[in-house]
Design a protein around this motif. Sequence first.
Motif, mmCIF file in Angstrom:
data_model
loop_
_atom_site.group_PDB
_atom_site.id
_atom_site.type_symbol
_atom_site.label_atom_id
_atom_site.label_comp_id
_atom_site.label_asym_id
_atom_site.label_seq_id
_atom_site.Cartn_x
_atom_site.Cartn_y
_atom_site.Cartn_z
ATOM 1 N N PHE A 1 11.917 -34.874 -35.701
ATOM 2 C CA PHE A 1 11.643 -34.689 -34.456
ATOM 3 C C PHE A 1 11.148 -32.894 -34.323
ATOM 4 O O PHE A 1 11.432 -32.499 -34.694
ATOM 5 N N GLU A 2 10.175 -32.528 -33.384
ATOM 6 C CA GLU A 2 10.337 -31.975 -32.838
ATOM 7 C C GLU A 2 11.197 -31.539 -32.560
ATOM 8 O O GLU A 2 11.886 -31.645 -31.831
ATOM 9 N N GLU A 3 11.568 -29.679 -32.434
ATOM 10 C CA GLU A 3 12.376 -28.756 -31.939
ATOM 11 C C GLU A 3 12.439 -28.543 -30.604
ATOM 12 O O GLU A 3 11.018 -29.172 -29.626
ATOM 13 N N GLY A 4 13.152 -28.895 -30.055
ATOM 14 C CA GLY A 4 13.650 -29.404 -28.414
ATOM 15 C C GLY A 4 13.661 -30.838 -28.011
ATOM 16 O O GLY A 4 13.607 -30.891 -26.975
ATOM 17 N N ASP A 5 12.906 -31.895 -29.089
ATOM 18 C CA ASP A 5 13.149 -33.737 -28.825
ATOM 19 C C ASP A 5 14.550 -33.486 -28.124
ATOM 20 O O ASP A 5 15.724 -33.497 -28.728
ATOM 21 N N TRP A 6 14.214 -34.490 -26.389
ATOM 22 C CA TRP A 6 15.081 -35.164 -26.919
ATOM 23 C C TRP A 6 16.363 -36.290 -27.577
ATOM 24 O O TRP A 6 16.827 -35.458 -26.813
ATOM 25 N N CYS A 7 16.167 -36.826 -28.089
ATOM 26 C CA CYS A 7 16.196 -37.718 -29.295
ATOM 27 C C CYS A 7 16.988 -36.467 -30.093
ATOM 28 O O CYS A 7 18.555 -37.202 -30.540
ATOM 29 N N VAL A 8 17.570 -35.229 -30.014
ATOM 30 C CA VAL A 8 18.288 -33.724 -30.518
ATOM 31 C C VAL A 8 19.258 -33.461 -29.986
ATOM 32 O O VAL A 8 20.254 -33.503 -30.019
ATOM 33 N N ARG A 9 18.520 -32.748 -28.709
ATOM 34 C CA ARG A 9 18.744 -31.717 -27.731
ATOM 35 C C ARG A 9 20.121 -32.738 -26.375
ATOM 36 O O ARG A 9 21.149 -32.159 -26.125
#
Length: 298
Positions: free
Chosen positions: A96-104
Motif C-alpha cells: 500500500f501507498e503510505e497513508g492508505d486506509w488499509c494500514v492507517r
Amino acid sequence: MIVNGIDTIAILKNPEQTEKERCAALLNQIKTDYEGWRGALQDQLFQISCNPLALQDPVNLLEYRVILLALAHFRNNEALATSFRLAEKNEYCTLFEEGDWCVRELHRIWGAMAKEDDLPFFTDMVLNKTLKLEIREQALLAIHFIWLERIASEKDIVEQYKTLLHEGLEVDDDWHLWMALLVNSAVVGGVKLKPMIMETIESGRLGGQTPFVRRVVNGLFGAGSQRFKEVFRKEHKGLYTDLDAELEDVFKITKDEEIKMPEKGKTIVREEPKVGRNDPCPCGSGKKYKKCCGMNQP
C-alpha cells in the motif's frame, strides 16, 4: 467470490461505475443479508491472509477493502485473528501507498472487531519488534480505541499499559512509538501510572529525546489527564456505523507530516521555528499541538 448467486468480481469490474460506486454496490448487497455473507467474507479474508500478494490485483484490492469495512461495521470478532495474521506478514505494508486506509485505519478496524479478552494480543503485537513499525503503532492505537469505545474497562486498559511500560520498548525503537505509549499511558492511567512513566523517561532509553519527552509528559500531567480524556473522547471517530460516509475515507491517502527529532545522544539544536499551536503535535497523536500537549502552554 460468489454468494447467493451474486458474483462480487462482476460487481467490482463494472465499467460504468467508479471504484467507490462499485464498492458501494457490493456493500449494499452485503448489508441486505449479512448473515448470508458472513462466512464467505471470513473465508475470503483467510484466503488473502494466505496469499497477501493477491492484493496487487486492483479488483482483489477493492474486494479486500469492502471485506474489511463490512466485517468492521458488523463487528465480526471471528475475523480478528485472521486480520492479525495478514497484517503481521512483512509484505503487507509494502502493498500500500503510505497513508492508505488499509494500514492507517487498522486500529479502528481491529478495535471494532475486538472484545475485552483480545487486549493482550494487541499488547504482544506492540512489543513484537519483528513486526513492521506501522503495525505496532496500529496495535497501540487499537488499545486506545478500545478504551475510548469502552469495549474494555479502564482498569484492564491500565493493566495493558503497565505491561508495556514494564516490558519496555527497545532503545532504538521509533520515537513516535515511545511518545504514543507514554502519552496514552499518562492520559488513561493518570497518577496511577505516573511513577512508571517517569521511570521510563529517566531510564535513558530515549537517549537525546529524553528532555523533550520529559517536557511533554510533565505538561500533560500539569494540565490534568481528565482534560485530555475529554479532548480525546470529543475527537474520537468511533465505530463504523455509517458505511456510506466511511466509504469516502477508504479511497483517501492521508500522510502524517514528518516530525524530525535529533539523533539520540546529540544536543538538540533548533533549526526551524518552534512548534506552532496549530501544527501537528510532536507526540504523534495526530491532533493539533494546542489541543494536545500544548493545551497547558501559554
